[in-house]
Design a protein around this motif. Sequence first.
Motif, PDB file in Angstrom:
ATOM      1  N   CYS A 182       0.841  -1.215   0.000  1.00 49.10           N
ATOM      2  CA  CYS A 182       0.000   0.000   0.000  1.00 49.10           C
ATOM      3  C   CYS A 182       0.869   1.256   0.000  1.00 49.10           C
ATOM      4  CB  CYS A 182      -0.904   0.034   1.232  1.00 49.10           C
ATOM      5  SG  CYS A 182      -2.212  -1.175   1.172  1.00 49.10           S
ATOM      6  N   GLU A 183       1.910   1.248   0.831  1.00 48.07           N
ATOM      7  CA  GLU A 183       2.761   2.447   0.975  1.00 48.07           C
ATOM      8  C   GLU A 183       3.472   2.756  -0.341  1.00 48.07           C
ATOM      9  OE1 GLU A 183       5.079   1.378   4.458  1.00 48.07           O
ATOM     10  OE2 GLU A 183       3.241   1.300   5.666  1.00 48.07           O
ATOM     11  N   PHE A 184       4.089   1.738  -0.944  1.00 46.92           N
ATOM     12  CA  PHE A 184       4.798   1.997  -2.209  1.00 46.92           C
ATOM     13  C   PHE A 184       3.802   2.320  -3.319  1.00 46.92           C
ATOM     14  CE2 PHE A 184       8.246  -0.259   0.033  1.00 46.92           C
ATOM     15  CZ  PHE A 184       9.265   0.654  -0.173  1.00 46.92           C
ATOM     16  N   PHE A 185       2.653   1.633  -3.314  1.00 50.77           N
ATOM     17  CA  PHE A 185       1.671   1.899  -4.365  1.00 50.77           C
ATOM     18  C   PHE A 185       1.205   3.348  -4.292  1.00 50.77           C
ATOM     19  CE2 PHE A 185      -2.416   2.274  -6.344  1.00 50.77           C
ATOM     20  CZ  PHE A 185      -2.260   1.555  -7.524  1.00 50.77           C
ATOM     21  N   GLU A 186       0.954   3.828  -3.076  1.00 50.16           N
ATOM     22  CA  GLU A 186       0.468   5.215  -2.947  1.00 50.16           C
ATOM     23  C   GLU A 186       1.468   6.207  -3.558  1.00 50.16           C
ATOM     24  OE1 GLU A 186      -2.228   6.772   0.159  1.00 50.16           O
ATOM     25  OE2 GLU A 186      -0.404   7.740   0.886  1.00 50.16           O
ATOM     26  N   ASN A 187       2.761   6.004  -3.294  1.00 46.48           N
ATOM     27  CA  ASN A 187       3.782   6.898  -3.871  1.00 46.48           C
ATOM     28  C   ASN A 187       3.759   6.873  -5.394  1.00 46.48           C
ATOM     29  OD1 ASN A 187       4.865   7.993  -1.568  1.00 46.48           O
ATOM     30  ND2 ASN A 187       6.193   6.239  -1.223  1.00 46.48           N
ATOM     31  N   TYR A 188       3.680   5.681  -5.959  1.00 44.66           N
ATOM     32  CA  TYR A 188       3.661   5.587  -7.429  1.00 44.66           C
ATOM     33  C   TYR A 188       2.365   6.174  -7.995  1.00 44.66           C
ATOM     34  CZ  TYR A 188       7.891   2.760  -7.600  1.00 44.66           C
ATOM     35  OH  TYR A 188       9.196   2.326  -7.507  1.00 44.66           O
ATOM     36  N   PHE A 189       1.268   5.979  -7.275  1.00 42.50           N
ATOM     37  CA  PHE A 189      -0.021   6.493  -7.752  1.00 42.50           C
ATOM     38  C   PHE A 189       0.021   8.027  -7.817  1.00 42.50           C
ATOM     39  CE2 PHE A 189      -4.596   7.483  -7.349  1.00 42.50           C
ATOM     40  CZ  PHE A 189      -5.076   6.708  -8.388  1.00 42.50           C
ATOM     41  N   ILE A 190       0.662   8.645  -6.826  1.00 40.14           N
ATOM     42  CA  ILE A 190       0.808  10.110  -6.822  1.00 40.14           C
ATOM     43  C   ILE A 190       1.684  10.541  -8.004  1.00 40.14           C
ATOM     44  CG2 ILE A 190       1.806  12.070  -5.529  1.00 40.14           C
ATOM     45  CD1 ILE A 190       0.879  10.505  -2.947  1.00 40.14           C
ATOM     46  N   LYS A 191       2.756   9.779  -8.261  1.00 42.49           N
ATOM     47  CA  LYS A 191       3.626  10.091  -9.412  1.00 42.49           C
ATOM     48  C   LYS A 191       2.821  10.053 -10.708  1.00 42.49           C
ATOM     49  CE  LYS A 191       8.320   8.483  -8.208  1.00 42.49           C
ATOM     50  NZ  LYS A 191       8.245   8.837  -6.841  1.00 42.49           N
ATOM     51  N   LEU A 192       1.917   9.096 -10.787  1.00 45.15           N
ATOM     52  CA  LEU A 192       1.119   8.921 -12.010  1.00 45.15           C
ATOM     53  C   LEU A 192       0.040   9.995 -12.115  1.00 45.15           C
ATOM     54  CD1 LEU A 192       0.679   6.974 -14.409  1.00 45.15           C
ATOM     55  CD2 LEU A 192      -0.863   5.653 -12.962  1.00 45.15           C
ATOM     56  N   LYS A 193      -0.683  10.211 -11.020  1.00 45.23           N
ATOM     57  CA  LYS A 193      -1.844  11.097 -11.081  1.00 45.23           C
ATOM     58  C   LYS A 193      -1.460  12.568 -10.979  1.00 45.23           C
ATOM     59  CE  LYS A 193      -6.263  12.128  -9.073  1.00 45.23           C
ATOM     60  NZ  LYS A 193      -7.196  11.967  -7.989  1.00 45.23           N
ATOM     61  N   GLU A 194      -0.620  12.891 -10.000  1.00 47.54           N
ATOM     62  CA  GLU A 194      -0.357  14.309  -9.750  1.00 47.54           C
ATOM     63  C   GLU A 194       0.854  14.814 -10.517  1.00 47.54           C
ATOM     64  OE1 GLU A 194      -0.992  14.378  -5.468  1.00 47.54           O
ATOM     65  OE2 GLU A 194      -2.898  13.556  -6.157  1.00 47.54           O
ATOM     66  N   SER A 195       1.980  14.116 -10.403  1.00 48.46           N
ATOM     67  CA  SER A 195       3.152  14.674 -11.103  1.00 48.46           C
ATOM     68  C   SER A 195       3.261  14.193 -12.541  1.00 48.46           C
ATOM     69  CB  SER A 195       4.434  14.434 -10.310  1.00 48.46           C
ATOM     70  OG  SER A 195       4.286  13.502  -9.288  1.00 48.46           O
ATOM     71  N   LYS A 196       2.409  13.266 -12.959  1.00 44.79           N
ATOM     72  CA  LYS A 196       2.460  12.743 -14.344  1.00 44.79           C
ATOM     73  C   LYS A 196       3.899  12.370 -14.738  1.00 44.79           C
ATOM     74  CE  LYS A 196      -1.910  14.190 -15.487  1.00 44.79           C
ATOM     75  NZ  LYS A 196      -2.829  13.255 -14.929  1.00 44.79           N
ATOM     76  N   ASP A 197       4.577  11.657 -13.834  1.00 47.72           N
ATOM     77  CA  ASP A 197       5.967  11.255 -14.049  1.00 47.72           C
ATOM     78  C   ASP A 197       6.067  10.005 -14.917  1.00 47.72           C
ATOM     79  OD1 ASP A 197       7.331  13.198 -12.690  1.00 47.72           O
ATOM     80  OD2 ASP A 197       7.278  12.148 -10.761  1.00 47.72           O
ATOM     81  N   PHE A 198       5.504  10.072 -16.123  1.00 52.27           N
ATOM     82  CA  PHE A 198       5.476   8.871 -16.981  1.00 52.27           C
ATOM     83  C   PHE A 198       6.892   8.372 -17.286  1.00 52.27           C
ATOM     84  CE2 PHE A 198       1.531  11.169 -18.176  1.00 52.27           C
ATOM     85  CZ  PHE A 198       0.617  10.230 -17.709  1.00 52.27           C
ATOM     86  N   GLU A 199       7.799   9.320 -17.546  1.00 51.49           N
ATOM     87  CA  GLU A 199       9.161   8.950 -17.926  1.00 51.49           C
ATOM     88  C   GLU A 199       9.859   8.169 -16.801  1.00 51.49           C
ATOM     89  OE1 GLU A 199      11.174   8.050 -20.367  1.00 51.49           O
ATOM     90  OE2 GLU A 199       9.325   8.855 -21.198  1.00 51.49           O
ATOM     91  N   ILE A 200       9.714   8.683 -15.563  1.00 52.56           N
ATOM     92  CA  ILE A 200      10.358   8.010 -14.421  1.00 52.56           C
ATOM     93  C   ILE A 200       9.779   6.602 -14.245  1.00 52.56           C
ATOM     94  CG2 ILE A 200      10.537   8.068 -11.879  1.00 52.56           C
ATOM     95  CD1 ILE A 200      10.954  11.063 -12.139  1.00 52.56           C
ATOM     96  N   ILE A 201       8.460   6.499 -14.360  1.00 50.67           N
ATOM     97  CA  ILE A 201       7.810   5.184 -14.214  1.00 50.67           C
ATOM     98  C   ILE A 201       8.341   4.230 -15.292  1.00 50.67           C
ATOM     99  CG2 ILE A 201       5.586   3.968 -14.393  1.00 50.67           C
ATOM    100  CD1 ILE A 201       4.347   6.594 -13.155  1.00 50.67           C
TER     101      ILE A 201
END
Length: 252
Positions: free
Chosen positions: A176-195
Amino acid sequence: MNKFKPNTQIIGKKSLFLPTCHSTNDEAQQIIQKNENFHGTVIMADFQENGRGQRGNSWESLAGQNLLFSLAIDTSFLNVSQQFYLSKITSLAVYDAVQSLGFSEISIKWPNDILIDKKKIGGILIENNISGKNLKSSVIGIGINVWQENLVNGTSLVLINKIICPSILNLAEKICEFFENYFIKLKESKDFEIINQLYFNRLLGYQEILSFRVKHETFNAKIINVEESGLLMLDIGGIHKLFDIKEISFEL
Ligand code: BTN
């Protein structure tokens, strides 16, 4: 008493534990249909009567021994064409969770199997609800073999390392903890490249020769890309070919 306490803002703050159910993914779908505030709800079960895997396979697990986990999330910010990012961030979150508990030699096998020492310890089944060009909501289903010692396929965390094998709840909290961080990267920062970069770094066979099988033919090839659609692009002796999950398997 609820001992499940992920260190998160939203993911896993609401949770439901079932002794038995058909499939935790089905339970999560029902929560999405019945409850407007479904986002972040986690459902876990000790046993599934009808656990489902990829490619229409069943997912078998002995009662109380493994992680059977589904997460209901609002994915209305994602275009249908971006849905494979959910697969990427989920496999990254499971990878990080398992690593944070002390395991090594972890890899992601396309599209989203989690391996240790090239043996499968868990899988992911994502089911999306779509509305027009966007997703509406998604169920992220995760099954990880934790304490089960007799397995027909793959391996389990206890077989890899008995001493550091975590409790099922502890593993679920970390996910849950790691997923939440990645979800924020996807939704808020739109960090597609990093992902994308992280996914390719951890992807088994990326830019390396591996053996694959299509129908009855085995051949060597290199993974050179995973398209936005999730299709696998291989370089087979200089020729580039796209494959979907139903037509190709790895020969590990
Ligand atoms: C795979 O085939 O690798 C995917 C397996 C996914 C299994 C999990 S267990 C929890 C959730 N409920 C299901 O019925 N399937 C997923």
